[in-house]
Design an enzyme around this catalytic site. Sequence first.
Site, short mmCIF file in Angstrom:
data_model
loop_
_atom_site.label_atom_id
_atom_site.label_comp_id
_atom_site.label_asym_id
_atom_site.label_seq_id
_atom_site.Cartn_x
_atom_site.Cartn_y
_atom_site.Cartn_z
N THR A 169 1.05 -1.09 -0.37
CA THR A 169 -0.40 -0.22 -0.05
C THR A 169 0.64 0.97 -0.17
O THR A 169 2.17 1.02 0.78
CB THR A 169 -0.94 0.51 1.41
OG1 THR A 169 -0.37 -0.20 1.95
CG2 THR A 169 -2.02 -1.56 1.17
N GLY A 170 0.51 2.36 -0.48
CA GLY A 170 1.00 3.55 -0.70
C GLY A 170 2.08 3.61 -1.33
O GLY A 170 3.64 3.79 -1.19
N SER A 171 2.53 2.64 -3.29
CA SER A 171 3.98 2.12 -3.49
C SER A 171 3.55 3.45 -4.49
O SER A 171 4.89 2.38 -5.26
CB SER A 171 3.55 0.55 -3.32
OG SER A 171 2.29 0.81 -4.10
N SER A 198 5.41 6.32 -4.44
CA SER A 198 6.50 7.22 -4.45
C SER A 198 7.31 6.89 -3.22
O SER A 198 6.56 5.74 -2.44
CB SER A 198 6.06 8.74 -4.55
OG SER A 198 4.91 9.02 -3.28
N GLY A 199 8.21 7.39 -3.14
CA GLY A 199 9.61 7.17 -2.40
C GLY A 199 9.59 5.29 -1.05
O GLY A 199 10.16 4.57 -2.90
N GLY A 228 7.47 3.33 -0.14
CA GLY A 228 6.72 1.87 -1.03
C GLY A 228 7.44 1.50 -2.00
O GLY A 228 7.30 0.23 -2.51
N TYR A 288 1.28 12.45 14.52
CA TYR A 288 1.63 11.41 13.79
C TYR A 288 2.18 10.25 14.09
O TYR A 288 2.64 9.70 14.51
CB TYR A 288 3.05 12.74 12.14
CG TYR A 288 3.79 11.13 12.06
CD1 TYR A 288 3.06 10.71 10.96
CD2 TYR A 288 4.66 11.35 12.34
CE1 TYR A 288 3.49 9.36 9.80
CE2 TYR A 288 5.36 10.29 11.69
CZ TYR A 288 5.17 9.55 10.15
OH TYR A 288 6.22 9.11 9.59
#
Length: 267
Positions: free
Chosen positions: A13-15, A17-18, A20, A156
């Site tokens: 998940t969230g892949s 950019s960055g 992920g 956070y």
Amino acid sequence: MDLQLNGKRALVTGSSSGIGEAIAKVLAKEGAAVVVHGRQEKEADRVAQEIVSSGGKAVVVLGDLSDDQAAAQVAEKALSAFGGIDILINNAGAFPPGDWSNEKPAQWVNLYNQNVGSMVRMIQHLVPPMKQRGWGRVVNLASTVAAMPFANGPHYAATKAASTNLTGSLAKELAGTGITVNVVSPGLIHTPATEPIVRGIAQQMGWGDDWAEIEKRTVKEVIPNLIGRIGHPEDVADAIAFLVSPRASYINGTNIRIDGGAVPTTN
């Protein structure tokens, strides 16, 4: 070392950019078929196309994991893409600025839903089929701020402490099922999201614009670590690739910090 990931199917998940993105690419390089997830179609497509161009297998699934219905659709599409999911990497989440004076309770709750609720949704959708097959891997992404928070960004840090805690509970819940559950806590990693923050600090401190100088002074004066550099996304991805492999079958319920030794503890 052969990580024995050929034929495994992973959702990161969230892949788009960055960190992920790096995880998705490393898993694909090791032979896993990867579901690239994000909310920005253009960026998710880019990552998947780069994986395929390098000889790997990847598809794109888009959706907002902070919403029950959208998360269910992401899970359904991920499961159907390659006939199942063996590896779940819960990396998606938000990293907003904020401090005690500005963030209202509702914003804390909203961020908890984004960073923790998203993990819970994916776990509840994707772990039951793993139990039926008798094998699976779940890795939740936390942060070193879960153990060593700063004065700013308290909402956070709290979500990352929660993701660390839920990992231990889930590992116990799944004892003896063939599924391991671990949490990885990166320190400062050089990504498109963190570079502007670091450069902002550099501007305030009068360090100039040269990245090499900024990096050197950051790890000396702001967030010291024992290695003397800022981490790279691949530092995290390589560790996770081993952690989700059959070779890591005796690692369970563990928090692995990838921070260059920034958190001063050995336990």
